[in-house]
Design a protein around this motif. Structure first.
Motif, PDB file in Angstrom:
ATOM      1  N   TYR A   1     -19.922 -25.065 -57.149  1.00 30.70           N
ATOM      2  CA  TYR A   1     -19.634 -24.073 -56.104  1.00 30.70           C
ATOM      3  C   TYR A   1     -19.065 -24.807 -54.897  1.00 30.70           C
ATOM      4  O   TYR A   1     -19.575 -25.865 -54.524  1.00 30.70           O
ATOM      5  CB  TYR A   1     -20.920 -23.345 -55.719  1.00 30.70           C
ATOM      6  N   PRO A   2     -17.998 -24.297 -54.288  1.00 28.37           N
ATOM      7  CA  PRO A   2     -17.404 -24.998 -53.145  1.00 28.37           C
ATOM      8  C   PRO A   2     -18.386 -25.077 -51.978  1.00 28.37           C
ATOM      9  O   PRO A   2     -19.227 -24.208 -51.798  1.00 28.37           O
ATOM     10  CB  PRO A   2     -16.186 -24.132 -52.795  1.00 28.37           C
ATOM     11  N   SER A   3     -18.244 -26.115 -51.197  1.00 24.89           N
ATOM     12  CA  SER A   3     -19.124 -26.292 -50.045  1.00 24.89           C
ATOM     13  C   SER A   3     -18.885 -25.185 -49.020  1.00 24.89           C
ATOM     14  O   SER A   3     -17.821 -24.556 -48.993  1.00 24.89           O
ATOM     15  CB  SER A   3     -18.871 -27.642 -49.397  1.00 24.89           C
ATOM     16  N   GLN A   4     -19.877 -24.981 -48.172  1.00 20.08           N
ATOM     17  CA  GLN A   4     -19.734 -23.958 -47.125  1.00 20.08           C
ATOM     18  C   GLN A   4     -18.587 -24.308 -46.189  1.00 20.08           C
ATOM     19  O   GLN A   4     -17.871 -23.429 -45.705  1.00 20.08           O
ATOM     20  CB  GLN A   4     -21.040 -23.830 -46.328  1.00 20.08           C
ATOM     21  N   GLY A   5     -18.400 -25.615 -45.946  1.00 19.79           N
ATOM     22  CA  GLY A   5     -17.294 -26.023 -45.085  1.00 19.79           C
ATOM     23  C   GLY A   5     -15.946 -25.619 -45.637  1.00 19.79           C
ATOM     24  O   GLY A   5     -15.070 -25.163 -44.901  1.00 19.79           O
ATOM     25  N   VAL A   6     -15.778 -25.782 -46.936  1.00 18.78           N
ATOM     26  CA  VAL A   6     -14.516 -25.396 -47.568  1.00 18.78           C
ATOM     27  C   VAL A   6     -14.326 -23.883 -47.497  1.00 18.78           C
ATOM     28  O   VAL A   6     -13.234 -23.395 -47.174  1.00 18.78           O
ATOM     29  CB  VAL A   6     -14.474 -25.883 -49.029  1.00 18.78           C
ATOM     30  N   LEU A   7     -15.385 -23.133 -47.790  1.00 21.30           N
ATOM     31  CA  LEU A   7     -15.287 -21.667 -47.705  1.00 21.30           C
ATOM     32  C   LEU A   7     -14.974 -21.230 -46.276  1.00 21.30           C
ATOM     33  O   LEU A   7     -14.194 -20.300 -46.052  1.00 21.30           O
ATOM     34  CB  LEU A   7     -16.587 -21.021 -48.188  1.00 21.30           C
ATOM     35  N   ASN A   8     -15.585 -21.892 -45.296  1.00 20.09           N
ATOM     36  CA  ASN A   8     -15.320 -21.543 -43.908  1.00 20.09           C
ATOM     37  C   ASN A   8     -13.855 -21.749 -43.552  1.00 20.09           C
ATOM     38  O   ASN A   8     -13.256 -20.956 -42.816  1.00 20.09           O
ATOM     39  CB  ASN A   8     -16.199 -22.377 -42.980  1.00 20.09           C
ATOM     40  N   GLU A   9     -13.269 -22.825 -44.062  1.00 17.97           N
ATOM     41  CA  GLU A   9     -11.848 -23.057 -43.810  1.00 17.97           C
ATOM     42  C   GLU A   9     -10.998 -21.925 -44.380  1.00 17.97           C
ATOM     43  O   GLU A   9     -10.020 -21.495 -43.763  1.00 17.97           O
ATOM     44  CB  GLU A   9     -11.421 -24.390 -44.411  1.00 17.97           C
ATOM     45  N   LYS A  10     -11.383 -21.439 -45.551  1.00 15.39           N
ATOM     46  CA  LYS A  10     -10.636 -20.344 -46.169  1.00 15.39           C
ATOM     47  C   LYS A  10     -10.821 -19.045 -45.377  1.00 15.39           C
ATOM     48  O   LYS A  10      -9.899 -18.231 -45.277  1.00 15.39           O
ATOM     49  CB  LYS A  10     -11.074 -20.161 -47.623  1.00 15.39           C
ATOM     50  N   ILE A  11     -12.009 -18.855 -44.838  1.00 14.49           N
ATOM     51  CA  ILE A  11     -12.257 -17.680 -43.993  1.00 14.49           C
ATOM     52  C   ILE A  11     -11.365 -17.732 -42.763  1.00 14.49           C
ATOM     53  O   ILE A  11     -10.736 -16.733 -42.377  1.00 14.49           O
ATOM     54  CB  ILE A  11     -13.743 -17.597 -43.598  1.00 14.49           C
ATOM     55  N   VAL A  12     -11.293 -18.894 -42.122  1.00 14.17           N
ATOM     56  CA  VAL A  12     -10.428 -19.062 -40.954  1.00 14.17           C
ATOM     57  C   VAL A  12      -8.970 -18.821 -41.324  1.00 14.17           C
ATOM     58  O   VAL A  12      -8.233 -18.153 -40.596  1.00 14.17           O
ATOM     59  CB  VAL A  12     -10.622 -20.463 -40.341  1.00 14.17           C
ATOM     60  N   ASP A  13      -8.553 -19.361 -42.460  1.00 11.35           N
ATOM     61  CA  ASP A  13      -7.173 -19.143 -42.916  1.00 11.35           C
ATOM     62  C   ASP A  13      -6.881 -17.650 -43.080  1.00 11.35           C
ATOM     63  O   ASP A  13      -5.796 -17.173 -42.700  1.00 11.35           O
ATOM     64  CB  ASP A  13      -6.924 -19.847 -44.248  1.00 11.35           C
ATOM     65  N   LEU A  14      -7.836 -16.914 -43.638  1.00 10.15           N
ATOM     66  CA  LEU A  14      -7.618 -15.487 -43.850  1.00 10.15           C
ATOM     67  C   LEU A  14      -7.598 -14.734 -42.520  1.00 10.15           C
ATOM     68  O   LEU A  14      -6.801 -13.804 -42.347  1.00 10.15           O
ATOM     69  CB  LEU A  14      -8.699 -14.911 -44.776  1.00 10.15           C
ATOM     70  N   VAL A  15      -8.452 -15.125 -41.579  1.00 11.06           N
ATOM     71  CA  VAL A  15      -8.434 -14.491 -40.254  1.00 11.06           C
ATOM     72  C   VAL A  15      -7.070 -14.697 -39.601  1.00 11.06           C
ATOM     73  O   VAL A  15      -6.489 -13.764 -39.033  1.00 11.06           O
ATOM     74  CB  VAL A  15      -9.562 -15.051 -39.363  1.00 11.06           C
ATOM     75  N   ARG A  16      -6.548 -15.895 -39.668  1.00 11.72           N
ATOM     76  CA  ARG A  16      -5.210 -16.161 -39.114  1.00 11.72           C
ATOM     77  C   ARG A  16      -4.158 -15.257 -39.760  1.00 11.72           C
ATOM     78  O   ARG A  16      -3.314 -14.677 -39.076  1.00 11.72           O
ATOM     79  CB  ARG A  16      -4.826 -17.626 -39.337  1.00 11.72           C
ATOM     80  N   PHE A  17      -4.220 -15.169 -41.068  1.00 10.72           N
ATOM     81  CA  PHE A  17      -3.258 -14.341 -41.801  1.00 10.72           C
ATOM     82  C   PHE A  17      -3.379 -12.870 -41.390  1.00 10.72           C
ATOM     83  O   PHE A  17      -2.373 -12.185 -41.170  1.00 10.72           O
ATOM     84  CB  PHE A  17      -3.495 -14.502 -43.300  1.00 10.72           C
ATOM     85  N   LEU A  18      -4.608 -12.379 -41.255  1.00  9.84           N
ATOM     86  CA  LEU A  18      -4.819 -10.981 -40.882  1.00  9.84           C
ATOM     87  C   LEU A  18      -4.357 -10.702 -39.459  1.00  9.84           C
ATOM     88  O   LEU A  18      -3.848  -9.607 -39.164  1.00  9.84           O
ATOM     89  CB  LEU A  18      -6.300 -10.615 -41.046  1.00  9.84           C
ATOM     90  N   LEU A  19      -4.510 -11.668 -38.563  1.00 14.35           N
ATOM     91  CA  LEU A  19      -4.015 -11.490 -37.201  1.00 14.35           C
ATOM     92  C   LEU A  19      -2.497 -11.357 -37.187  1.00 14.35           C
ATOM     93  O   LEU A  19      -1.938 -10.546 -36.430  1.00 14.35           O
ATOM     94  CB  LEU A  19      -4.452 -12.663 -36.322  1.00 14.35           C
ATOM     95  N   ILE A  20      -1.831 -12.132 -38.013  1.00 10.29           N
ATOM     96  CA  ILE A  20      -0.373 -12.006 -38.113  1.00 10.29           C
ATOM     97  C   ILE A  20       0.005 -10.620 -38.634  1.00 10.29           C
ATOM     98  O   ILE A  20       0.919  -9.974 -38.109  1.00 10.29           O
ATOM     99  CB  ILE A  20       0.203 -13.101 -39.035  1.00 10.29           C
ATOM    100  N   LYS A  21      -0.710 -10.148 -39.648  1.00 11.86           N
ATOM    101  CA  LYS A  21      -0.436  -8.822 -40.193  1.00 11.86           C
ATOM    102  C   LYS A  21      -0.659  -7.736 -39.144  1.00 11.86           C
ATOM    103  O   LYS A  21       0.109  -6.770 -39.051  1.00 11.86           O
ATOM    104  CB  LYS A  21      -1.325  -8.571 -41.418  1.00 11.86           C
ATOM    105  N   PHE A  22      -1.708  -7.887 -38.360  1.00  9.81           N
ATOM    106  CA  PHE A  22      -1.977  -6.901 -37.314  1.00  9.81           C
ATOM    107  C   PHE A  22      -0.851  -6.904 -36.280  1.00  9.81           C
ATOM    108  O   PHE A  22      -0.390  -5.836 -35.858  1.00  9.81           O
ATOM    109  CB  PHE A  22      -3.320  -7.201 -36.646  1.00  9.81           C
TER     110      PHE A  22
END
Length: 305
Positions: A92-113
């Motif tokens: 299972y990926p580390s929490q740090g790696v998952l957190n990076e992906k969460i941040v990446d998705l937030v950035r992407f969603l802000l662009i979409k907004f």
């Protein structure tokens, strides 16, 4: 740290009027902004979104995701030989790696907004979750929670077949604030925080108490905040001009003292019940857990009917 860790304690709403008087309302509140330095993305003038912070450095993420070194001085060949016939458990990926992906998705969603575009599941997986598609559910859940708590942006699924989502300001508020403060970053979340503070403090909060709360969240008058910009001018000028906040001098005060109230646009676009329900959803409580505030919100709702 998980970007949405402690989300259930973002607000410390007093449970009773006595507690409210003793605790001075929301002076010790923990709002989503306190987590902003871990999940926020700030917009540049070029129209793209650049990271305002990461949860872990690339080096630490690399360390967390790399396989552990062989123990006991065994070579990789010896280790694999000793484990012949054993089935390796999925890592299972580390929490740090998952957190990076969460941040990446937030950035992407802000662009979409910002672009007023729909966000589709396939695009989110391709642009923000490459190689981690199987963890889509948890990454999407945490990212959407961050969008809501920090930026005040809701996500509504408009096509369940392709899983496309429309992003819009929460609570009926029509203002996104992207032209004020840090340009390109939604300020609806800060508007909601301001309205919550005022509502909890009996619909009128002194400037001293108001800034005590915001100071505890890392927002200081006269100091630029990396998500929102300089909060005093944003709240006392932009939010006032937009009609969400009334900032007035306390009658007969000498020296002059000031207080904050809801503005006419806040009353027109949202309700006390929506603000209370928003808060209650964050702390995962029923709005009726706060009987006096619920009764007040219910009275307003009935008066509007």
């Amino acid at each position: 740290m998980n970007p949405t860790e402690n989300s259930q304690s973002l607000f410390n709403l007093p449970a009773s009027p006595q507690a409210q008087r003793e605790e001075r309302g929301l002076e010790s509140a923990q709002f989503p902004i306190a987590e902003g330095n871990q999940v926020a993305a700030t917009a540049s003038t070029s129209g793209e979104v650049s990271g305002g912070g990461t949860l872990s450095s690339p080096q630490s993420a690399e360390r967390a995701s790399s396989p552990p070194a062989a123990m006991g001085g065994e070579s990789s060949g010896e280790a694999s030989g000793n484990q012949a016939g054993e089935v390796a458990e999925p890592e299972y990926p580390s929490q740090g790696v998952l957190n990076e992906k969460i941040v990446d998705l937030v950035r992407f969603l802000l662009i979409k907004f910002r672009r007023m575009e729909l966000a589709t599941k396939s695009e989110m997986m391709t642009r923000a979750m490459r190689d981690y598609e199987e963890y889509y559910a948890v990454i999407f859940s945490k990212a959407s929670e961050c969008m809501r708590l920090i930026f005040g942006i809701e996500m509504m699924e408009v096509d369940p077949f392709v899983h496309s989502y429309f992003l819009y300001p929460a609570l009926g508020i029509t203002y996104d604030g992207m032209l004020h403060g840090v340009v390109g970053v939604p300020k609806t979340g800060l508007v909601i925080i301001v309205l919550c503070i005022i509502f909890i403090e009996d619909n009128c909060v002194s400037e001293e108490v108001f800034w005590d709360v915001l100071n505890s969240l890392g927002l200081y008058a006269g100091m630029d905040h990396f998500i929102f910009g300089e909060p005093r001018s944003l709240i006392t000028e932009d939010f006032v001009q937009e009609g969400y906040v009334e900032y007035r001098q306390v009658p007969n005060s000498c020296p002059p003292r000031y207080e904050f109230l809801w503005g006419p646009r806040a009353y027109a676009e949202t309700t006390k019940m929506k603000v209370l329900e928003f808060y209650a959803s964050i702390v995962k409580q029923d709005p009726r857990s706060y009987p006096e505030k619920y009764a007040e919100a219910l009275r307003e709702q009935q008066e509007r009917a």
